[in-house]
Design an enzyme around this catalytic site. Structure first.
Site, mmCIF file in Angstrom:
data_model
loop_
_atom_site.group_PDB
_atom_site.id
_atom_site.type_symbol
_atom_site.label_atom_id
_atom_site.label_comp_id
_atom_site.label_asym_id
_atom_site.label_seq_id
_atom_site.Cartn_x
_atom_site.Cartn_y
_atom_site.Cartn_z
ATOM 1 N N SER A 200 -24.371 2.611 42.990
ATOM 2 C CA SER A 200 -25.499 3.510 43.106
ATOM 3 C C SER A 200 -26.759 2.787 43.567
ATOM 4 O O SER A 200 -27.065 1.688 43.106
ATOM 5 C CB SER A 200 -25.781 4.202 41.764
ATOM 6 O OG SER A 200 -26.916 5.025 41.854
ATOM 7 N N ASP A 201 -27.478 3.444 44.456
ATOM 8 C CA ASP A 201 -28.818 2.995 44.802
ATOM 9 C C ASP A 201 -29.733 3.234 43.605
ATOM 10 O O ASP A 201 -29.443 4.087 42.753
ATOM 11 C CB ASP A 201 -29.307 3.783 46.011
ATOM 12 C CG ASP A 201 -30.727 3.432 46.406
ATOM 13 O OD1 ASP A 201 -31.054 2.231 46.425
ATOM 14 O OD2 ASP A 201 -31.503 4.349 46.689
ATOM 15 N N LYS A 202 -30.816 2.465 43.502
ATOM 16 C CA LYS A 202 -31.756 2.652 42.387
ATOM 17 C C LYS A 202 -32.842 3.657 42.732
ATOM 18 O O LYS A 202 -32.965 4.700 42.101
ATOM 19 C CB LYS A 202 -32.411 1.325 42.000
ATOM 20 C CG LYS A 202 -33.461 1.472 40.884
ATOM 21 C CD LYS A 202 -34.192 0.173 40.616
ATOM 22 C CE LYS A 202 -35.182 -0.167 41.709
ATOM 23 N NZ LYS A 202 -36.371 0.759 41.728
#
Length: 902
Positions: free
Chosen positions: A341-343
């Protein structure tokens, strides 16, 4: 500021890279466009030369191509061969029936796939809109697609940059480039900075890039690249290449298809040998028997049932805010074992929030709430004067605005400034009243080289200078600090200790100061009084922690990959439960060094880590590839262009719908419309439901095929005629059982889908539970059908009547088998009777359709069937009911086995 005033500030070559590096031979920063913009004629010539400013759209297959694709399957090939042989042998009804079934299956698959692709096309929202340019020395508003290299753009706060540009002048310009770099903070720009040609995007402060957002200030800039020549375009070209990875379901279905096809050929070969050894079968009888065997074993209803199951899953996911761009991707989430996941904007809200206020006397206030909505509070004695003075300084040394409109809070300006306005709201201050009370005399705008901003305000007959900026800058300007006992000499060691403590926790820290001014010295930022510091962070989404916990409970591992600072990334990861305090964080530079030593070193570095920081887009793709080499089915979530290559590389790409960039949406298989990470968990659950239903359909079809196969083998061993002709087998599989197969795909969730670990990527569809089910159910159905067929012939009934009774018995077996296939482990009595009304209707309809066929001239002749008595039907129903007892006992044994397993 007038346009002509820019002429003196332009320094040819000093603004960084020459536009030629973007693939264009023109223009340079000293071009005439820097004075008067392009002429309309020149702009038209360049538009003809370079094309419109639009990212490439992936080509979509037409309906004919989609229809043709429906026939690319070993199952279809076998049925086509069976139809051809039927025509050669004069079995025209069987051949026609097979061809009609093939066409119907292809039509159903085409309609579903074409509909899904049309829905995906509606989601496309390429970079469009209007922008302001100077042409022929006149300011004009044009469509962004008409922008060409050399155009002079006028950019201001709130604009979306439509192309890559070289800045020639700006005022207080800040740009949100998180969609390219992953950095949550806006980047301050400087058109006269000297930037190395190989500098990373985040350091090219003299340029702006297509797709980024102007959060503050205004600028004039020369267009250097459009469309695919932009940074966003380069990534778009990369992600539109043919995808290497495949959805998990496609991998498993392909393996299943070849397994069944191989099994059919082996069975046909064995049966042919047995019939030849018997010596009592003619060549035509052998051929007809093998055709019947092929037709009986092939799960002809699988393509239709598979398409329906995926379409149902697509609709159910849409209700949970998950839009499916590719039909086959419906099941992919349920198969994933790892989520990267991207932050920024995915796990966090992409809005800076003040979490702590620290005063010089070590008084700390915790702040709740997140984002720009002023919900939340400042914990502690908010009446303290020093806290209020700090908030006043944050509001007045500020150029942003915060208002409530259209049922929601909206902001305009730099996110750091907005965070101070939200803090003041939480303290109960009226921003408008405060700004009216203290009239602004002069604004000192923020500039990167200064690292501070300020404001001179008149309060009655006294003037005050308020400033905020980096702690290092503010400390250098202050000689005093505010305490409960009044101003005292500043304790630099204490404040530096506070700063270091907050920095280790991953916070962005802003310090504030003030002093009273006199007319002659109001611009001197010295001898000020230190008010305190605020600790800011891009907060996690409130639903993200629970969502990640549910993923972990379901055996799905989650990793964060971001371009942000390692300390910030780790702080967020700890808050989300992704890692422990002592867990390592891998950075892009560490991966670069590992790559120099070889792939094994890089994989060993990546394997145990769950937090990656300062990662470039290509490195994010490499991380995904590494996890896939570890036999994970990987899903990648993100909203930025920098996430697109990794989404393309993964088994499943998931884009955020609200903040997601066009490239991210185009690359993704699924789009989360509410940008809620928790929706991914709902998608995972529904994906597992879809796969479970596909398993149930496959088990039902293959068990039915195996029962027919067993019936045929027993008949050949006993030297009996073929128990059913090919057209009867096709009728059984596609009509009598076909309605039930499709209805089973509507089965709702059982409720325990996330209680089990995800399937191993190496696990085939044919695993132990399905094999047990097929062998037990198929053996019972085929064995009892053979006994009934044998006894009918022994009783002196004609072979046609024996086949008629055998076909009815197999239809009844299919009815009971369909009901009991609603769950692989749960008893039929424990399931809600009306949870799947489609199946409850399909079962009696299937029985009634077969009974009606017995009485309909034409159909009964083709199928070679005739009516039977109620007594005969009752006897056959009693025999078929034994299957229910056997399957319930098998489920009971499986439940005991699962409870006993560790």
């Amino acid at each position: 500021m007038t346009f002509n005033s820019l002429k003196e500030g332009i320094k040819p070559g000093s603004a960084g890279q020459n536009p030629e590096s973007s693939g264009y031979a023109e223009p340079s920063s000293a071009d005439q466009s820097a004075v008067a913009g392009l002429t309309q004629k020149k702009a038209e010539e360049r538009l003809e030369k370079y094309g419109i400013n639009r990212l490439p759209e992936p080509p979509m297959p037409g309906s004919v191509q989609i229809f043709a694709r429906q026939f690319l399957s070993p199952f279809i090939y076998i049925l086509v061969i069976a139809a051809i042989v039927s025509f050669i042998l004069g079995q025209n009804p069987s051949g026609i029936f097979i061809i009609v079934v093939l066409i119907l299956n292809a039509i159903i698959g085409t309609v579903q796939e074409y509909s899904a692709q049309r829905s995906a096309a509606a989601l496309r929202n390429m970079v469009k809109g209007v922008t302001h340019v100077i042409r022929d020395s006149i300011a004009r508003t044009i469509d962004v697609e008409e922008i060409v290299p050399g155009d002079l753009l006028l950019l201001s706060s709130g604009d979306k940059v439509p192309a890559d540009v070289l800045l020639i002048n700006c005022h207080n310009l800040a740009v949100d480039e998180s969609m390219l770099t992953g950095e949550s903070l806006a980047v301050s720009k400087n058109p006269w900075a000297k930037v190395a040609e190989d500098a990373p995007l985040s350091e090219r402060v003299n340029q702006c890039f297509a797709g980024s957002i102007i959060t503050h200030g205004r600028a004039q800039a020369i267009v250097t690249a459009t469309a695919t020549h932009t940074e966003i375009g380069r990534i778009a070209r990369h992600v539109t290449k043919e995808r290497v990875s495949e959805p998990p379901l496609m991998i498993r279905i392909r393996a299943f298809t070849y397994q069944v096809a191989g099994g059919i050929f082996i069975a046909i070969f064995m049966l042919t040998i047995m019939m030849l050894l018997k010596g009592s079968y003619t060549t035509e009888a052998i051929i007809l028997m093998t055709i019947g065997l092929a037709v009986s074993v092939i799960p002809e209803g699988l393509p239709a049932a598979l398409t329906v199951a995926l379409a149902i899953g697509m609709r159910r996911m849409a209700k949970n805010n998950v839009i499916i761009r590719k039909l086959i991707a419906v099941e992919s989430l349920g198969s994933c074992t790892f989520i990267c996941s991207d932050k920024t904007g995915t796990l966090t809200v992409n809005e800076l929030t003040i979490r702590q206020v620290v005063l010089p006397d070590n008084k700390v206030f915790q702040v709740t709430g997140e984002g720009i909505a002023p919900g939340g509070e400042i914990c502690g004695n908010t009446e303290q004067q020093h806290l209020q003075q700090l908030c006043i300084a944050g509001v007045l040394a500020n150029e942003s605005h915060l208002s409530y409109a259209g049922g929601e809070w909206v902001s305009d300006g730099d996110i750091v400034d907005v965070a101070f306005l939200v803090l003041a709201k939480k303290l109960g201050m009226s921003i408008t009243q405060l700004r009216q009370q203290q009239t602004q005399l002069e604004l000192i705008p923020y500039e990167p080289e200064k690292a501070y901003s300020g404001s001179v305000n008149l309060d009655g007959d006294r003037a005050w200078l308020y400033a905020k900026g980096s702690p290092e800058k503010m400390l250098g300007m202050c000689s005093q600090m505010e305490t409960l006992s009044g101003p005292v000499d500043i304790d630099r060691a204490l404040i530096e200790e506070q700063f270091e403590s907050l920095a280790k926790q991953g916070y962005r820290i802003i310090a504030l100061a003030k002093r009273e001014v006199i007319e002659k010295s109001h611009r001197r930022l010295e001898q000020m009084s230190f008010l305190g510091m605020v600790a800011m962070i891009d907060p996690v989404r409130k639903e993200a922690f629970d969502a990640i916990t549910r993923c972990q409970d379901g055996g799905i591992e989650v990793a964060m990959i971001t371009g942000d600072h390692p300390a910030t990334a780790k702080s967020i990861a700890i808050e989300l439960g992704l890692c422990e305090q002592d867990a390592p964080v891998v950075t892009g530079s560490m991966i670069h060094l590992a790559n120099a030593k070889g792939q094994k070193f890089a994989d060993d570095l990546i394997r145990p880590v769950r937090v990656f920081a300062r990662i470039e887009p290509q490195q994010k793709e490499q991380i995904v590839d590494s996890f896939m080499r570890q036999e994970h089915f990987v899903a990648v979530t993100g909203d930025g262009v920098n996430d697109a290559p990794a989404m393309r590389q993964a088994n499943t790409g998931i884009a955020m719908g609200k903040r997601g960039t066009d490239v991210a949406k185009e690359t993704a298989d699924l789009i989360i419309t509410d940008d809620n990470f928790a929706s991914i968990v709902s998608g995972i659950e529904q994906g597992r439901v879809v796969y479970n239903n596909i398993r149930k359909v496959i088990a039902l079809l293959v068990a039915t095929g195996f029962s027919a196969l067993w019936l045929f083998f027993l008949s050949v061993i006993a030297g009996l005629p073929m128990p059913m002709i090919a057209v009867q087998l096709l009728w059984l599989n596609l009509v009598a059982n076909g309605l039930q197969d499709v209805a089973l795909a509507f089965e709702p969730k059982e409720g325990n889908e996330l209680s089990f670990k995800p399937r191993k990527p190496s696990e085939p569809i044919f695993e132990r539970l399905i094999i047990e089910h097929i062998l037990i159910s198929g053996t019972v159905m085929g064995g009892l059908a053979f006994v009934n067929y044998y006894l009918a012939l022994e009783a002196g009934q004609p072979v046609e009547q024996a086949r008629n009774l055998t076909l009815m018995l197999m239809v009844l077996f299919g009815n009971i088998h369909a009901l009991n296939s609603r769950s692989e482990t749960l008893s039929l009595f424990s399931l809600s009777f009306f949870a799947n009304p489609f199946l409850m209707l399909a079962v009696p309809i299937a029985q009634l359709v077969h009974i009606a066929a017995m009485y309909m001239p034409g159909i009964s002749d083709v199928l070679a069937i005739q009516p039977i008595s109620v007594a005969q039907w009752g006897q056959l129903l009693l025999i078929a009911s034994s299957l229910f007892v056997v399957e319930e006992l098998h489920k009971w044994w499986r439940r005991r086995h699962l409870r006993a397993s560790p």
